[in-house]
Scaffold this active site. Structure first.
Site, PDB file in Angstrom:
ATOM      1  N   CYS A 111      -2.271   4.133   6.617  1.00 21.42           N
ATOM      2  CA  CYS A 111      -0.956   3.512   7.392  1.00 21.42           C
ATOM      3  C   CYS A 111      -0.222   4.434   7.078  1.00 21.42           C
ATOM      4  O   CYS A 111      -0.165   5.486   6.228  1.00 21.42           O
ATOM      5  CB  CYS A 111      -0.707   2.238   6.719  1.00 21.42           C
ATOM      6  SG  CYS A 111       0.056   2.264   5.242  1.00 21.42           S
TER       7      CYS A 111
ATOM      8  N   HIS B 172      -2.192  -1.213  -1.615  1.00 18.97           N
ATOM      9  CA  HIS B 172      -3.170  -0.655  -0.667  1.00 18.97           C
ATOM     10  C   HIS B 172      -4.128   0.031  -1.320  1.00 18.97           C
ATOM     11  O   HIS B 172      -3.819   0.880  -2.720  1.00 18.97           O
ATOM     12  CB  HIS B 172      -2.462   0.142   0.221  1.00 18.97           C
ATOM     13  CG  HIS B 172      -2.070  -0.425   1.364  1.00 18.97           C
ATOM     14  ND1 HIS B 172      -1.726   0.015   2.774  1.00 18.97           N
ATOM     15  CD2 HIS B 172      -1.100  -1.438   1.231  1.00 18.97           C
ATOM     16  CE1 HIS B 172      -0.864  -1.006   3.335  1.00 18.97           C
ATOM     17  NE2 HIS B 172      -0.766  -1.756   2.446  1.00 18.97           N
TER      18      HIS B 172
ATOM     19  N   GLU C  61      -5.201   3.140  -0.869  1.00 24.51           N
ATOM     20  CA  GLU C  61      -5.001   4.706  -1.145  1.00 24.51           C
ATOM     21  C   GLU C  61      -4.126   4.541  -2.389  1.00 24.51           C
ATOM     22  O   GLU C  61      -4.115   5.596  -3.149  1.00 24.51           O
ATOM     23  CB  GLU C  61      -4.340   5.054   0.232  1.00 24.51           C
ATOM     24  CG  GLU C  61      -5.433   5.159   1.532  1.00 24.51           C
ATOM     25  CD  GLU C  61      -5.145   3.823   2.094  1.00 24.51           C
ATOM     26  OE1 GLU C  61      -5.289   4.044   3.571  1.00 24.51           O
ATOM     27  OE2 GLU C  61      -5.165   2.762   1.883  1.00 24.51           O
TER      28      GLU C  61
ATOM     29  N   CYS D  82       0.800   4.963   3.423  1.00 25.12           N
ATOM     30  CA  CYS D  82      -0.209   5.705   2.595  1.00 25.12           C
ATOM     31  C   CYS D  82      -0.292   7.033   2.765  1.00 25.12           C
ATOM     32  O   CYS D  82      -0.393   7.775   2.244  1.00 25.12           O
ATOM     33  CB  CYS D  82      -1.616   4.941   2.794  1.00 25.12           C
ATOM     34  SG  CYS D  82      -1.610   3.474   2.129  1.00 25.12           S
TER      35      CYS D  82
END
Length: 153
Positions: free
Chosen positions: A81, A51, A53, A84
């Protein structure tokens, strides 16, 4: 200042979009400068954790030679999410700024941010350049649906 860093996150999201990835970008900022950048690469890397992040946090940790990032902020184009948010809390990042709100499912962002997990809380500010951030995602999914529809014909 929030807008300047969010615009960089949007630029990174556009980069992900060009690679066929869900267009999410993130930057970690420390003492007024960007120390980590990331964008989604889950499809290319075939990694569930790739991801934006996570990639930005990894780079910031390497640059600052520490897994702890107190005093840092993260700017991300979509509400983080739970995975993260866990990484953000674990890294002891002070503030999260995000653009578009997650539309699927129940948001846990504020609950996790204030749960005092790992003896750390983080401040969350949502809706920074919300329309611009949402537009990148909307156009990506619209184009994807149009391609799928064209394949069926």
């Amino acid at each position: 200042m929030e807008e300047r860093f969010m615009r960089e996150a949007i630029r990174l999201a556009e980069k992900a979009k060009k690679k066929g990835e869900v267009p999410i970008g993130a930057v970690v900022v420390y003492e007024g400068r960007i120390v980590g950048r990331g964008f989604n690469l889950r499809t290319k890397l075939q990694m569930a954790t790739a991801h934006a992040e996570m990639r930005a946090i990894d780079r910031a940790c390497k640059k600052l030679h520490s897994w702890r990032l107190p005093g840092a902020e993260i700017y991300v184009t979509l509400e983080p999410c739970p995975m993260c948010m866990g990484a953000i809390l674990n890294a002891r990042i002070d503030r999260v700024y995000f653009g578009a709100y997650e539309q699927k499912g129940r948001s846990l962002t504020n609950e996790l941010a204030n749960a005092n997990l790992l003896n750390h809380k983080t401040q969350v500010v949502g809706g920074v350049l919300q329309e611009e951030c949402a537009a990148v995602l909307t156009s990506f999914f619209s184009e994807m649906r149009a391609r799928e529809k064209a394949k069926k014909k």
